[in-house]
Design a protein around this motif. Structure first.
Motif, PDB file in Angstrom:
ATOM      1  N   LEU A  47     -65.887  53.225  58.728  1.00 55.27           N
ATOM      2  CA  LEU A  47     -65.568  54.025  57.904  1.00 55.27           C
ATOM      3  C   LEU A  47     -65.552  55.503  58.035  1.00 55.27           C
ATOM      4  O   LEU A  47     -67.138  55.578  58.775  1.00 55.27           O
ATOM      5  N   ALA A  48     -64.731  56.302  57.681  1.00 51.77           N
ATOM      6  CA  ALA A  48     -65.236  57.885  57.912  1.00 51.77           C
ATOM      7  C   ALA A  48     -65.021  58.814  56.385  1.00 51.77           C
ATOM      8  O   ALA A  48     -64.343  57.816  55.581  1.00 51.77           O
ATOM      9  N   PRO A  49     -66.283  58.884  56.488  1.00 51.34           N
ATOM     10  CA  PRO A  49     -66.651  59.860  55.125  1.00 51.34           C
ATOM     11  C   PRO A  49     -65.142  60.507  54.409  1.00 51.34           C
ATOM     12  O   PRO A  49     -64.859  61.194  55.058  1.00 51.34           O
ATOM     13  N   MET A  50     -65.090  60.767  53.034  1.00 51.25           N
ATOM     14  CA  MET A  50     -64.153  61.292  52.926  1.00 51.25           C
ATOM     15  C   MET A  50     -64.404  61.573  51.647  1.00 51.25           C
ATOM     16  O   MET A  50     -64.569  61.711  51.175  1.00 51.25           O
ATOM     17  N   ASN A  51     -64.008  63.273  51.376  1.00 52.31           N
ATOM     18  CA  ASN A  51     -63.668  64.100  50.348  1.00 52.31           C
ATOM     19  C   ASN A  51     -62.984  64.100  49.182  1.00 52.31           C
ATOM     20  O   ASN A  51     -62.128  63.861  49.676  1.00 52.31           O
ATOM     21  N   SER A  52     -62.828  62.926  48.588  1.00 51.27           N
ATOM     22  CA  SER A  52     -62.031  63.041  47.114  1.00 51.27           C
ATOM     23  C   SER A  52     -62.648  62.791  46.220  1.00 51.27           C
ATOM     24  O   SER A  52     -62.979  62.846  45.990  1.00 51.27           O
ATOM     25  N   PRO A  53     -61.064  63.028  44.997  1.00 47.63           N
ATOM     26  CA  PRO A  53     -61.455  62.736  44.061  1.00 47.63           C
ATOM     27  C   PRO A  53     -61.432  61.392  43.387  1.00 47.63           C
ATOM     28  O   PRO A  53     -61.228  60.888  43.937  1.00 47.63           O
ATOM     29  N   GLU A  54     -62.413  61.226  43.044  1.00 43.92           N
ATOM     30  CA  GLU A  54     -63.066  60.246  41.878  1.00 43.92           C
ATOM     31  C   GLU A  54     -62.047  59.870  41.046  1.00 43.92           C
ATOM     32  O   GLU A  54     -62.021  60.126  39.897  1.00 43.92           O
ATOM     33  N   ALA A  55     -61.226  58.981  41.233  1.00 48.46           N
ATOM     34  CA  ALA A  55     -60.472  58.147  39.829  1.00 48.46           C
ATOM     35  C   ALA A  55     -61.384  56.988  39.337  1.00 48.46           C
ATOM     36  O   ALA A  55     -62.198  56.380  39.795  1.00 48.46           O
ATOM     37  N   GLU A  56     -61.410  57.442  37.906  1.00 50.70           N
ATOM     38  CA  GLU A  56     -61.968  56.118  37.177  1.00 50.70           C
ATOM     39  C   GLU A  56     -61.052  54.881  37.634  1.00 50.70           C
ATOM     40  O   GLU A  56     -60.255  54.431  37.863  1.00 50.70           O
ATOM     41  N   GLY A  57     -62.275  53.784  38.061  1.00 53.37           N
ATOM     42  CA  GLY A  57     -62.418  52.231  38.191  1.00 53.37           C
ATOM     43  C   GLY A  57     -62.385  52.353  39.742  1.00 53.37           C
ATOM     44  O   GLY A  57     -62.610  51.489  40.334  1.00 53.37           O
ATOM     45  N   MET A  58     -62.191  53.060  40.312  1.00 51.31           N
ATOM     46  CA  MET A  58     -61.948  53.521  42.371  1.00 51.31           C
ATOM     47  C   MET A  58     -63.407  53.229  42.535  1.00 51.31           C
ATOM     48  O   MET A  58     -64.256  54.126  42.462  1.00 51.31           O
ATOM     49  N   GLY A  59     -63.988  52.260  43.466  1.00 59.34           N
ATOM     50  CA  GLY A  59     -65.639  51.921  43.923  1.00 59.34           C
ATOM     51  C   GLY A  59     -65.082  51.872  45.197  1.00 59.34           C
ATOM     52  O   GLY A  59     -64.463  53.086  45.756  1.00 59.34           O
ATOM     53  N   SER A  60     -66.246  51.590  45.586  1.00 57.71           N
ATOM     54  CA  SER A  60     -66.893  52.521  46.934  1.00 57.71           C
ATOM     55  C   SER A  60     -66.516  51.108  47.793  1.00 57.71           C
ATOM     56  O   SER A  60     -65.815  50.007  47.648  1.00 57.71           O
ATOM     57  N   PRO A  61     -65.521  51.328  48.835  1.00 51.00           N
ATOM     58  CA  PRO A  61     -64.553  50.500  49.986  1.00 51.00           C
ATOM     59  C   PRO A  61     -65.750  48.964  49.773  1.00 51.00           C
ATOM     60  O   PRO A  61     -66.706  49.700  50.603  1.00 51.00           O
ATOM     61  N   ALA A  62     -65.070  47.986  50.356  1.00 47.19           N
ATOM     62  CA  ALA A  62     -65.924  47.096  50.486  1.00 47.19           C
ATOM     63  C   ALA A  62     -66.371  46.424  52.051  1.00 47.19           C
ATOM     64  O   ALA A  62     -66.774  45.756  51.802  1.00 47.19           O
ATOM     65  N   HIS A  63     -65.303  47.117  52.717  1.00 49.96           N
ATOM     66  CA  HIS A  63     -66.070  46.892  54.071  1.00 49.96           C
ATOM     67  C   HIS A  63     -65.685  48.177  54.884  1.00 49.96           C
ATOM     68  O   HIS A  63     -65.447  49.273  54.490  1.00 49.96           O
ATOM     69  N   ARG A  64     -66.668  48.301  56.144  1.00 45.82           N
ATOM     70  CA  ARG A  64     -66.765  48.723  56.338  1.00 45.82           C
ATOM     71  C   ARG A  64     -66.291  49.347  58.638  1.00 45.82           C
ATOM     72  O   ARG A  64     -66.350  50.469  58.608  1.00 45.82           O
ATOM     73  N   TYR A  65     -65.541  48.791  58.673  1.00 42.78           N
ATOM     74  CA  TYR A  65     -64.901  48.174  59.389  1.00 42.78           C
ATOM     75  C   TYR A  65     -63.967  47.899  59.608  1.00 42.78           C
ATOM     76  O   TYR A  65     -63.868  47.097  58.490  1.00 42.78           O
ATOM     77  N   LEU A  66     -63.057  48.102  60.661  1.00 42.27           N
ATOM     78  CA  LEU A  66     -60.631  47.917  60.917  1.00 42.27           C
ATOM     79  C   LEU A  66     -61.031  47.077  62.223  1.00 42.27           C
ATOM     80  O   LEU A  66     -60.898  48.806  62.978  1.00 42.27           O
ATOM     81  N   ALA A  67     -60.441  46.604  62.496  1.00 39.68           N
ATOM     82  CA  ALA A  67     -59.676  46.378  64.044  1.00 39.68           C
ATOM     83  C   ALA A  67     -58.607  45.902  62.943  1.00 39.68           C
ATOM     84  O   ALA A  67     -58.316  45.563  62.450  1.00 39.68           O
ATOM     85  N   THR A  68     -57.249  46.586  64.045  1.00 42.74           N
ATOM     86  CA  THR A  68     -56.198  46.671  64.587  1.00 42.74           C
ATOM     87  C   THR A  68     -55.855  45.788  65.511  1.00 42.74           C
ATOM     88  O   THR A  68     -55.957  46.368  66.748  1.00 42.74           O
TER      89      THR A  68
END
Length: 116
Positions: A47-68
């Protein structure tokens, strides 16, 4: 021949096991998965840090890693072989992997790939 697809695996390390998790994933698991017929490529992301506007009801991602995993075989057959190898002890899962957080989904292209 089956249309190429991707298998996305979202996961987290067990509490306090991040170094062991990353070592196991990078040094053991990716090599084991790439030996499965129907898997032609793999790549991991964190997971890469990203500055984005906070949307109501959106929390932090549940996962820190992704494999494709890029598949050139039938996703059901690939998954069946994963499970067979795990059951036979040919592919091991690490205790550093938080099994309660894993999410696996298979995706196939919907329309052509587009580029800028």
């Amino acid at each position: 021949m089956t249309e190429n697809s991707v298998l996305l695996v979202l996961s987290n390390p067990a509490e306090g096991q991040e170094d062991a998790y990353n070592e196991w994933y990078d040094q053991t698991h990716l090599a084991d998965v790439l030996k499965v017929p129907g898997v032609c490529a793999a790549q991991r992301y964190e997971l890469a840090p990203m500055n984005s506007p906070e949307a109501e009801g959106m929390g932090s991602p549940a996962h820190r890693y992704l494999a494709t995993y890029e598949l050139d075989g039938d996703p059901d057959e690939v998954m069946a072989e994963f499970l067979r190898r795990i059951g036979a002890g040919e592919m091991t899962l690490s205790e550093s992997l938080d099994m309660g957080t894993i999410v696996m989904t298979s995706w196939r292209p919907h329309g052509p790939r587009r580029t800028a």
